[in-house]
Motif scaffolding. Structure first.
Motif, PDB file in Angstrom:
ATOM      1  N   SER A 166       0.587  -1.078   0.158  1.00  0.00           N
ATOM      2  CA  SER A 166       0.194   0.116   0.262  1.00  0.00           C
ATOM      3  C   SER A 166       1.253   0.328  -0.110  1.00  0.00           C
ATOM      4  N   THR A 179      -2.759  -0.419  -2.851  1.00  0.00           N
ATOM      5  CA  THR A 179      -3.840  -0.148  -2.307  1.00  0.00           C
ATOM      6  C   THR A 179      -3.397   1.175  -2.320  1.00  0.00           C
ATOM      7  N   HIS A 185      -3.475   5.418  -0.986  1.00  0.00           N
ATOM      8  CA  HIS A 185      -4.491   6.720   0.034  1.00  0.00           C
ATOM      9  C   HIS A 185      -3.653   7.715  -0.166  1.00  0.00           C
TER      10      HIS A 185
END
Length: 288
Positions: free
Chosen positions: A85, A104, A106
């Motif tokens: 991530s 992922t 963010h």
């Protein structure tokens, strides 16, 4: 993962009967055993499949994963089978490459601890590629304060290993870019304090490779690679006072990424500082 479990079942069997038999010739008695039934054999039922979950995988958080170094770190980690991530101010990478869809993404600012804590859920190791240039106060905030926040949050979350991509000392440059270097060194101090056994500082000099700027690719390796080969042979010059750091050889971004991921996931990788020559050495070794 499937585990085969067999059940052994023993059917009813008789218990040997014990009786006393008189001995008429002596008037005495002796003990004997007898059984009217023979124990039946064990029967094995059909094997039953029991599902056992596979061992948890390492989860890596890359801070600044959509940048030049960070994107290579993400790709290297995915190639090693890690769950990856990334947290950065702009969120998802603009690179239209297959590996980017497996990360992922963010979106957040390292100066906001709440967003950072959410991104750290379940993370086992962190690699920070966060840094930047500007005014001295801005450089200290981005290179120092932002990374210090990340180090503290990771420590509080119980993260096992933290790798910080810092920078080699270029001598006179540190006076011209004081905020940059002071921020970097402050973050390094915090890392070695919070992660005494799992903190690794990677200090490359000039990093070359193919940079993507919008739709344009800039092949920095055209002159970076030859410079690396030449300056590797001029290692003694690196020890000269004042000007010595200017002879620090460049390193390939793929080498930096390879060493960073290994340092973040290999439990026997030694904590501390990895300089340019260490990056070159470790990148040539086979990963465990």
């Amino acid at each position: 993962m499937r585990t085969i479990v067999s059940r052994l079942i023993r059917h009813k069997s008789s218990v040997p009967q014990t009786r006393f038999v008189s001995a008429s010739s002596t008037g005495g008695r002796y003990l004997s055993t007898d059984s009217n039934k023979i124990d039946e054999p064990f029967n094995v039922e059909e094997a039953e499949a029991v599902h056992v979950p596979p061992p948890p995988t390492e989860k890596l958080l890359v801070l600044g994963g959509n940048g030049f170094v960070g994107s290579h770190v993400c790709k290297e980690a995915l190639d090693r089978g890690l769950s990856v991530s990334s947290l950065s101010r702009s969120g998802r990478s603009s690179l239209q490459e297959p590996w980017a869809s497996r990360v992922t993404w963010h979106q957040g600012n390292l100066l906001s601890s709440d967003l950072l804590k959410d991104a750290l859920d379940g993370v086992t190791s962190v690699i920070s590629c966060v840094g930047g240039f500007g005014s001295n106060s801005y450089m200290y905030k981005i290179n120092g304060t932002a990374n210090i926040n990340a180090i503290r949050a990771a420590s509080e979350k119980g993260v096992k290993r933290f790798v910080y991509i810092s920078a080699a000392d270029f001598g006179l440059a540190k006076y011209l870019l004081s905020g940059y270097y002071e921020g970097k060194r402050a973050a390094e101090t915090e890392l070695l304090t919070r992660f005494a056994y799992g903190g690794i500082i990677v200090r490359p000099g000039f990093i070359y490779g193919t940079r993507s700027v919008g739709n344009m690719k800039i092949p920095l390796g055209v002159f970076g690679s030859p410079m690396e080969m030449v300056l590797q042979q001029a290692k003694p010059l690196n020890q000269l006072p004042l000007v010595g750091p200017l002879f620090t050889p460049p390193v390939n971004v793929e080498s930096v990424a390879k060493v960073a991921v290994r340092a973040a996931t290999d439990p026997v990788f030694p904590p501390g500082i990895v300089d340019v020559h260490g990056i070159q050495r470790y990148s040539q070794q086979k990963s465990r």
